[in-house]
Design a protein around this motif. Structure first.
Motif, PDB file in Angstrom:
ATOM      1  N   GLY A 189     -26.605   3.264  25.907  1.00  0.00           N
ATOM      2  CA  GLY A 189     -26.518   3.181  24.450  1.00  0.00           C
ATOM      3  C   GLY A 189     -26.771   4.513  23.777  1.00  0.00           C
ATOM      4  O   GLY A 189     -26.650   5.578  24.406  1.00  0.00           O
ATOM      5  N   ASP A 190     -27.132   4.453  22.488  1.00  0.00           N
ATOM      6  CA  ASP A 190     -27.296   5.667  21.683  1.00  0.00           C
ATOM      7  C   ASP A 190     -28.372   6.599  22.232  1.00  0.00           C
ATOM      8  O   ASP A 190     -28.242   7.819  22.170  1.00  0.00           O
ATOM      9  CB  ASP A 190     -27.671   5.297  20.237  1.00  0.00           C
ATOM     10  CG  ASP A 190     -26.522   4.584  19.532  1.00  0.00           C
ATOM     11  OD1 ASP A 190     -25.374   4.722  20.017  1.00  0.00           O
ATOM     12  OD2 ASP A 190     -26.779   3.896  18.535  1.00  0.00           O
ATOM     13  N   ASP A 191     -29.451   6.029  22.763  1.00  0.00           N
ATOM     14  CA  ASP A 191     -30.548   6.869  23.261  1.00  0.00           C
ATOM     15  C   ASP A 191     -30.251   7.470  24.623  1.00  0.00           C
ATOM     16  O   ASP A 191     -30.879   8.450  25.022  1.00  0.00           O
ATOM     17  CB  ASP A 191     -31.843   6.053  23.356  1.00  0.00           C
ATOM     18  CG  ASP A 191     -32.309   5.586  21.985  1.00  0.00           C
ATOM     19  OD1 ASP A 191     -32.073   6.310  21.004  1.00  0.00           O
ATOM     20  OD2 ASP A 191     -32.903   4.491  21.906  1.00  0.00           O
ATOM     21  N   GLY A 192     -29.345   6.841  25.369  1.00  0.00           N
ATOM     22  CA  GLY A 192     -29.046   7.326  26.711  1.00  0.00           C
ATOM     23  C   GLY A 192     -28.893   6.182  27.696  1.00  0.00           C
ATOM     24  O   GLY A 192     -28.376   5.116  27.345  1.00  0.00           O
ATOM     25  N   ILE A 193     -29.392   6.420  28.897  1.00  0.00           N
ATOM     26  CA  ILE A 193     -29.205   5.461  29.996  1.00  0.00           C
ATOM     27  C   ILE A 193     -30.551   5.175  30.659  1.00  0.00           C
ATOM     28  O   ILE A 193     -31.357   6.084  30.863  1.00  0.00           O
ATOM     29  CB  ILE A 193     -28.282   6.044  31.091  1.00  0.00           C
ATOM     30  CG1 ILE A 193     -26.922   6.447  30.515  1.00  0.00           C
ATOM     31  CG2 ILE A 193     -28.097   5.066  32.253  1.00  0.00           C
ATOM     32  CD1 ILE A 193     -26.071   7.258  31.497  1.00  0.00           C
TER      33      ILE A 193
END
Ligand SMILES: [Zn+2]
Length: 282
Positions: free
Chosen positions: A49-53
């Motif tokens: 998602g937006d923050d990463g993995i």
């Protein structure tokens, strides 16, 4: 010579496409942000998602590059967190590789203890963050809740609830392979702990929940109910066979689990399951 050129090109193309298909890691999208990766060893959940993995479990060290490649195809960058559902090597074998690539490993305190015994103090296999009863990871607009279930598959099991996506990763508390679970009695696991954990998860989910088992394909609540009933039936059959203080040798000879008419995996034959159930229920 003329004829050889297309043959050469064809075989070169074939070997290229074969190379691309060599990865044993297969990705299946479950929801907007959550995927499951099947390979060798325990199933992996990936939140993207937006923050990463971040991922739940990481299979074997030899597969880390293939897993990273599969994740990169979903979003560039490496995993920032790895959650371990328990300490077994087919779920934690990639810890060191992912930690070296920048991930922080999260697991129950007993996973930290058991991985320290195996890999030594200071190893990159060890969780950087450990917890006792529960922990919530606030990442990718999700509040993933990690809940410890004592003495289930092992003494360090965590179930991961992706509540807003209605997905749960159960680790090896749930073997969705049509058979009975591996009760790792030597690592603090127990039949009753598995039943308690499954009952609690059943109360927490609904008919639309996607269940990621430790092994086997994705599942729904109804299949978890079937699994729960199978484990409960095996327990009842074993307790009956163990009446009057029957010895393990006596029970093995009586072969009580044969009446379930189920398949047993090569690495977990019926005699071993019978022995582990016996030791747990004794
Ligand atoms: Zn396991």
């Amino acid at each position: 010579m003329k004829k050889l050129i297309p043959v050469f090109i064809t075989s070169a193309l074939l070997s290229l496409s074969c190379h691309a298909e060599q990865s044993v890691v297969k990705t299946q999208k479950i929801s907007e942000h959550v995927y499951v990766l099947f390979g060798q060893g325990g199933n992996i959940a990936a939140s993207v998602g937006d923050d990463g993995i971040y991922i739940v479990d990481d299979q074997f060290a030899t597969l880390s590059e293939q897993i990273k490649q599969s994740l990169t195809e979903l979003k560039p960058g490496s995993a920032q967190f790895v959650i371990n559902t328990h300490h077994h090597g087919d779920h934690t074998g990639g810890n060191e590789n992912f930690a070296k690539a920048g991930a922080h490993v999260i697991a129950h305190n007993n996973v930290h203890k058991r991985l320290t015994e195996k890999h030594g103090v200071g190893s990159d296999y060890l969780p950087r963050i450990s917890f006792n009863d529960d922990l919530t990871l606030h990442f990718n607009n999700e509040h993933a809740k990690l809940k410890h279930y004592p003495h289930a598959h092992t003494d360090g099991d965590a179930v991961v609830f992706f509540e807003s996506e209605n997905i749960v990763h159960m680790g090896d508390i749930f073997f969705n392979t049509g058979g009975l679970p591996f009760v790792d009695v030597d690592s603090g696991g127990s039949v009753d702990g598995i039943l308690n954990a499954v009952d609690d998860v059943l109360l927490s989910i609904n008919d639309n929940t996607h269940i990621i088992p430790g092994h086997g394909p994705l599942s729904k609540r109804s299949e978890l109910v079937v699994y729960r009933d199978l484990v409960a039936r095996a327990k009842a059959i074993m307790l009956n066979a163990m009446k009057d203080n029957a010895s393990l040798e006596h029970v093995l000879k009586a072969d009580p689990l044969a009446q379930l008419n189920i398949e047993f995996a090569g690495w977990l034959p019926k005699e071993r399951v019978t022995t582990l159930f016996y030791r747990s229920l004794k």
